[in-house]
Write a protein that holds these residues in place. Structure first.
Motif, PDB file in Angstrom:
ATOM      1  N   ARG A  42      -1.154   2.848  -0.363  1.00 55.58           N
ATOM      2  CA  ARG A  42      -1.056   1.528  -0.989  1.00 55.58           C
ATOM      3  C   ARG A  42      -2.177   1.295  -1.966  1.00 55.58           C
ATOM      4  O   ARG A  42      -3.216   1.941  -1.928  1.00 55.58           O
ATOM      5  CB  ARG A  42      -1.017   0.432   0.082  1.00 55.58           C
ATOM      6  CG  ARG A  42      -2.356   0.023   0.659  1.00 55.58           C
ATOM      7  CD  ARG A  42      -3.036   1.066   1.497  1.00 55.58           C
ATOM      8  NE  ARG A  42      -4.165   0.587   2.237  1.00 55.58           N
ATOM      9  CZ  ARG A  42      -5.392   0.354   1.751  1.00 55.58           C
ATOM     10  NH1 ARG A  42      -5.658   0.614   0.506  1.00 55.58           N
ATOM     11  NH2 ARG A  42      -6.350  -0.112   2.497  1.00 55.58           N
ATOM     12  N   ALA A  44      -4.375  -2.057  -3.045  1.00 57.11           N
ATOM     13  CA  ALA A  44      -4.572  -3.365  -2.411  1.00 57.11           C
ATOM     14  C   ALA A  44      -5.605  -4.206  -3.164  1.00 57.11           C
ATOM     15  O   ALA A  44      -6.679  -4.489  -2.655  1.00 57.11           O
ATOM     16  CB  ALA A  44      -5.003  -3.153  -0.958  1.00 57.11           C
ATOM     17  N   PRO A  45      -5.276  -4.604  -4.380  1.00 64.11           N
ATOM     18  CA  PRO A  45      -6.275  -5.323  -5.181  1.00 64.11           C
ATOM     19  C   PRO A  45      -6.398  -6.794  -4.803  1.00 64.11           C
ATOM     20  O   PRO A  45      -5.462  -7.392  -4.276  1.00 64.11           O
ATOM     21  CB  PRO A  45      -5.711  -5.223  -6.598  1.00 64.11           C
ATOM     22  CG  PRO A  45      -4.233  -5.203  -6.401  1.00 64.11           C
ATOM     23  CD  PRO A  45      -4.001  -4.452  -5.116  1.00 64.11           C
ATOM     24  N   SER A  46      -7.556  -7.359  -5.101  1.00 60.97           N
ATOM     25  CA  SER A  46      -7.689  -8.810  -5.102  1.00 60.97           C
ATOM     26  C   SER A  46      -7.186  -9.283  -6.462  1.00 60.97           C
ATOM     27  O   SER A  46      -7.390  -8.590  -7.463  1.00 60.97           O
ATOM     28  CB  SER A  46      -9.145  -9.208  -4.937  1.00 60.97           C
ATOM     29  OG  SER A  46      -9.634  -8.702  -3.732  1.00 60.97           O
ATOM     30  N   GLU A  78      -4.440  -8.758  -1.956  1.00 65.65           N
ATOM     31  CA  GLU A  78      -5.434  -9.237  -0.994  1.00 65.65           C
ATOM     32  C   GLU A  78      -6.062 -10.518  -1.517  1.00 65.65           C
ATOM     33  O   GLU A  78      -7.109 -10.517  -2.152  1.00 65.65           O
ATOM     34  CB  GLU A  78      -6.457  -8.130  -0.720  1.00 65.65           C
ATOM     35  CG  GLU A  78      -5.750  -6.830  -0.329  1.00 65.65           C
ATOM     36  CD  GLU A  78      -6.471  -5.970   0.687  1.00 65.65           C
ATOM     37  OE1 GLU A  78      -7.705  -5.867   0.620  1.00 65.65           O
ATOM     38  OE2 GLU A  78      -5.780  -5.396   1.563  1.00 65.65           O
ATOM     39  N   TYR A 238     -11.688  -9.148   5.392  1.00 65.74           N
ATOM     40  CA  TYR A 238     -11.077  -7.897   4.927  1.00 65.74           C
ATOM     41  C   TYR A 238     -10.859  -6.940   6.098  1.00 65.74           C
ATOM     42  O   TYR A 238      -9.800  -6.316   6.232  1.00 65.74           O
ATOM     43  CB  TYR A 238     -11.959  -7.218   3.860  1.00 65.74           C
ATOM     44  CG  TYR A 238     -11.517  -5.794   3.607  1.00 65.74           C
ATOM     45  CD1 TYR A 238     -10.393  -5.527   2.834  1.00 65.74           C
ATOM     46  CD2 TYR A 238     -12.183  -4.717   4.195  1.00 65.74           C
ATOM     47  CE1 TYR A 238      -9.946  -4.225   2.648  1.00 65.74           C
ATOM     48  CE2 TYR A 238     -11.737  -3.415   4.009  1.00 65.74           C
ATOM     49  CZ  TYR A 238     -10.620  -3.173   3.239  1.00 65.74           C
ATOM     50  OH  TYR A 238     -10.174  -1.889   3.071  1.00 65.74           O
ATOM     51  N   ILE A 255      -6.655   4.981   1.132  1.00 69.48           N
ATOM     52  CA  ILE A 255      -7.473   5.582   0.067  1.00 69.48           C
ATOM     53  C   ILE A 255      -8.144   4.429  -0.661  1.00 69.48           C
ATOM     54  O   ILE A 255      -7.464   3.568  -1.212  1.00 69.48           O
ATOM     55  CB  ILE A 255      -6.571   6.400  -0.877  1.00 69.48           C
ATOM     56  CG1 ILE A 255      -5.916   7.527  -0.085  1.00 69.48           C
ATOM     57  CG2 ILE A 255      -7.378   6.948  -2.052  1.00 69.48           C
ATOM     58  CD1 ILE A 255      -4.672   8.083  -0.710  1.00 69.48           C
ATOM     59  N   ARG A 256      -9.451   4.379  -0.607  1.00 62.34           N
ATOM     60  CA  ARG A 256     -10.147   3.209  -1.157  1.00 62.34           C
ATOM     61  C   ARG A 256     -11.543   3.590  -1.621  1.00 62.34           C
ATOM     62  O   ARG A 256     -12.014   4.694  -1.365  1.00 62.34           O
ATOM     63  CB  ARG A 256     -10.208   2.102  -0.088  1.00 62.34           C
ATOM     64  CG  ARG A 256     -10.951   2.538   1.157  1.00 62.34           C
ATOM     65  CD  ARG A 256     -10.883   1.485   2.265  1.00 62.34           C
ATOM     66  NE  ARG A 256     -11.560   1.985   3.457  1.00 62.34           N
ATOM     67  CZ  ARG A 256     -11.577   1.363   4.632  1.00 62.34           C
ATOM     68  NH1 ARG A 256     -10.938   0.216   4.797  1.00 62.34           N
ATOM     69  NH2 ARG A 256     -12.231   1.886   5.644  1.00 62.34           N
ATOM     70  N   GLU A 259     -17.306   1.926  -1.158  1.00 63.03           N
ATOM     71  CA  GLU A 259     -18.082   0.773  -0.683  1.00 63.03           C
ATOM     72  C   GLU A 259     -17.603   0.369   0.712  1.00 63.03           C
ATOM     73  O   GLU A 259     -18.281  -0.369   1.416  1.00 63.03           O
ATOM     74  CB  GLU A 259     -17.996  -0.401  -1.673  1.00 63.03           C
ATOM     75  CG  GLU A 259     -16.639  -1.070  -1.809  1.00 63.03           C
ATOM     76  CD  GLU A 259     -15.741  -0.421  -2.866  1.00 63.03           C
ATOM     77  OE1 GLU A 259     -15.931   0.783  -3.166  1.00 63.03           O
ATOM     78  OE2 GLU A 259     -14.833  -1.113  -3.378  1.00 63.03           O
ATOM     79  N   TRP A 260     -16.438   0.858   1.128  1.00 65.76           N
ATOM     80  CA  TRP A 260     -15.906   0.528   2.456  1.00 65.76           C
ATOM     81  C   TRP A 260     -16.265   1.570   3.507  1.00 65.76           C
ATOM     82  O   TRP A 260     -15.976   1.380   4.691  1.00 65.76           O
ATOM     83  CB  TRP A 260     -14.380   0.364   2.406  1.00 65.76           C
ATOM     84  CG  TRP A 260     -13.969  -0.769   1.522  1.00 65.76           C
ATOM     85  CD1 TRP A 260     -13.299  -0.686   0.325  1.00 65.76           C
ATOM     86  CD2 TRP A 260     -14.219  -2.169   1.733  1.00 65.76           C
ATOM     87  NE1 TRP A 260     -13.123  -1.935  -0.213  1.00 65.76           N
ATOM     88  CE2 TRP A 260     -13.680  -2.867   0.635  1.00 65.76           C
ATOM     89  CE3 TRP A 260     -14.853  -2.889   2.744  1.00 65.76           C
ATOM     90  CZ2 TRP A 260     -13.740  -4.255   0.515  1.00 65.76           C
ATOM     91  CZ3 TRP A 260     -14.913  -4.272   2.626  1.00 65.76           C
ATOM     92  CH2 TRP A 260     -14.368  -4.935   1.522  1.00 65.76           C
TER      93      TRP A 260
HETATM   94  N1  GLU Z   1      -9.040  -5.539  -1.599  1.00 63.55           N
HETATM   95  C1  GLU Z   1      -9.884  -4.430  -1.325  1.00 63.55           C
HETATM   96  C2  GLU Z   1     -10.718  -4.137  -2.551  1.00 63.55           C
HETATM   97  O1  GLU Z   1     -10.524  -4.768  -3.537  1.00 63.55           O
HETATM   98  C3  GLU Z   1      -9.017  -3.245  -0.987  1.00 63.55           C
HETATM   99  C4  GLU Z   1      -9.705  -2.100  -0.353  1.00 63.55           C
HETATM  100  C5  GLU Z   1      -8.645  -1.200   0.270  1.00 63.55           C
HETATM  101  O2  GLU Z   1      -7.965  -0.502  -0.479  1.00 63.55           O
HETATM  102  O3  GLU Z   1      -8.490  -1.261   1.484  1.00 63.55           O
HETATM  103  O4  GLU Z   1     -11.601  -3.348  -2.570  1.00 63.55           O
END
Ligand code: GLU
Length: 556
Positions: A42, A44-46, A78, A238, A255-256, A259-260
């Protein structure tokens, strides 16, 4: 303190309106029926509207992995942080990605629209779902309400700073962790707002080991902080939303951005508490660029090329940007491309394991060069269509010129195209106008108004004489060989050597050589010293225009 019945009572107290159970959602969103090895990924942007090159890069990785395995790629918005939301943000993101050919099988398709049976795909519409699982966490004794005010949290932090220990809400500092049901009731009856926190083992010495598909084996401290799952307004953090959503949407590969990575221990804890199968994780290092001799992150603030709309505005063909990014994802793409010049880049299989751990190095010069190669291999029709489409949005004058006479424009784009060694002058559609301007009188006049670019070594009178005499012998119906023979003959008649070697041997015997003469003719016709094939240019222009160009020089 809490036994099972007390946990239940607490859960009902905190979430009186939530009736649906985890079982209900498990049935509603069953495991996907996909072939073995199919990946579900996926983006998953803000909804900030801004798309950074790094986001395009990450979404491309996710899209390719899903589609090369016959899996599913979806778009989840998101939007639980309303402060970051921008009007039109969602549509902007979708438009920006679709321009690069990135399309989704499922998810949000527009402001108020979506497709797919694992939705809603907008987090703001999933509140009931988050609460159902939050309630479940409370029932299992894995979550509790915390009534600390900002002020109380600050006090805790100061105490920790004084004692030089890790700040945060954990262990003895997690003051509400062991509240009795009665104490909770009392706080609630006073109308105190609360956040919901996860109750994790207080194990500051613990280590967390996991395998990241890009970074390899990673070892980090285990999470021992009672992180917030639901904020006081009921919105999920989040961390909680990611775990719930990626489970229910049956994501196989998260896949992100890296920073996470530091929160991954917490995320894995949550998956384990909920007894859910964990997805694979791949954390992408930020795209880097060289500044002088040092590396830094490609920055939204400093680098115009960090914003993907830059490429659209400049008129880089999407395929050039995508090919460049595929090459950044896996550097063996370049060899593959050499061996498979005609294949679509989607035939190249990307591999997470081959991605850079230190961060791919972005280089706009290389992107530009790749784009020149790609445009050089396009047909004249393709170049015409794409530059016309770009000009419609960004250059109305060019648009008018190109659409006025389609055949003429396509003739221009055919010059030096299609052979073994096509010219590589165009990287982006904004290069087109300065490249072809001299074919159009209004643009040519404007250019010449600033002065002709005749070589400084040839005096103005001599330029006039050469053009005046050449205009007399010029025959538009000559074929290319005849044309060149005639130029050489003309050289001799005018006192120039018809070959450069002879001139170099005995420069005193001539006024110059054939290169000088051809150069003067070239500038008279195009006002440029370097152009594609001059004969072809004059043929495409037509006799009338060529003669006019000569006359303009003669009558100066
Ligand atoms: N909304 C998160 C971001 O902008 C998504 C991170 C993710 O892909 O889980 O970084």
């Amino acid at each position: 303190m809490h036994n099972l019945t007390q946990n239940r009572e607490l859960a009902d107290l905190l979430f009186p309106d939530i009736q649906k159970t985890p079982e209900y959602y498990e049935l509603l969103y069953p495991k996907r029926q996909l072939e073995e090895g199919a990946k579900v990924t996926r983006f998953a942007p803000s909804p900030t509207g801004y798309v950074h090159m790094g986001s395009l890069y990450a979404s491309l990785v996710s899209e390719r992995l899903a589609h090369q395995s016959n899996g599913v790629f979806f778009l989840r918005v998101e939007d639980t942080d309303k402060k970051r939301e921008v009007e039109g943000g969602v549509s902007n993101i979708i438009r920006a990605l679709s321009r690069f050919g990135i399309s989704f099988d499922e998810g949000v398709t527009d402001v108020d629209d979506e497709k797919g049976s694992y939705g809603p795909y907008k987090q703001s519409e999933r509140m009931g779902i988050y609460k159902a699982f939050a309630k479940h966490m409370v029932e299992k004794g894995f979550a509790y309400p915390c009534f600390c005010s900002e002020e109380e949290l600050n006090k805790i932090r100061s105490r920790q700073e004084e004692n030089k220990i890790t700040p945060g809400y954990y262990g003895e500092y997690a003051v509400h962790r062991n509240f009795t049901l009665e104490q909770v009731k009392e706080e609630l009856s006073r109308g105190k707002p609360f956040v919901l926190r996860v109750k994790v083992p207080n194990n500051p010495e613990g280590r967390f080991v996991f395998k990241d598909l890009i970074k390899g084996d990673v070892e980090m401290p285990e999470n021992f902080q009672d992180i917030v799952l639901l904020k006081s307004d009921g919105l999920p953090t989040y961390h909680f939303a990611h775990v719930v959503d990626d489970h229910l949407m049956r994501t196989t590969h998260v896949i992100r951005g890296d920073e996470w990575l530091s929160s991954a221990p917490l995320h894995v804890q949550l998956f384990e508490m909920l007894e859910w199968e964990k997805p694979y994780f791949a954390h992408i290092s930020p795209i880097m660029k060289m500044e002088g001799s040092s590396k830094r992150k490609l920055s939204k603030r400093k680098d115009p090329e960090a914003d993907v709309s830059f490429y659209h505005e400049q008129g880089f063909p999407s395929i050039s940007v995508i090919e460049y990014l595929v090459n950044l994802i896996n550097s063996n793409f370049e060899d593959w491309r050499r061996d498979n010049p005609g294949s679509p880049n989607t035939s190249f299989k990307i591999e997470l394991e081959r991605m850079s751990v230190s961060g791919a190095m972005f280089d706009i010069v290389k992107l530009t060069d790749m784009s020149k190669d790609i445009v050089a291999r396009m047909t004249a029709e393709e170049v015409y269509d794409m530059s016309l489409e770009w000009a419609e949005e960004y250059d109305s004058e060019l648009w008018a010129l190109l659409s006025k006479d389609e055949q003429y424009a396509k003739g221009i784009f055919s010059i030096d195209r299609g052979g073994e060694k096509p010219r590589k002058d165009i990287a982006k559609w904004s290069d087109v106008k300065p490249y072809i301007f001299y074919f159009f009188d209004e643009l040519f006049e404007r250019d010449v108004a600033e002065g002709y670019n005749f070589p400084d070594t040839i005096p103005a009178d001599e330029v006039k004489r050469l053009i005046r005499e050449y205009a007399k012998v010029y025959n538009h119906s000559d074929n290319k060989d005849m044309w060149f023979d005639r130029v050489k003959e003309f050289c001799e008649a005018m006192g120039y050597s018809k070959n450069v070697k002879a001139f170099k041997k005995n420069p005193g015997a001539y006024k110059g050589h054939v290169g000088d003469v051809a150069g003067v003719i070239r500038v008279a016709v195009t006002n440029r010293r370097n152009t594609p094939d001059l004969y072809e240019i004059m043929q495409v222009m037509g006799e009338k225009k060529v003669i006019e160009r000569f006359n303009k020089v003669i009558n100066r």
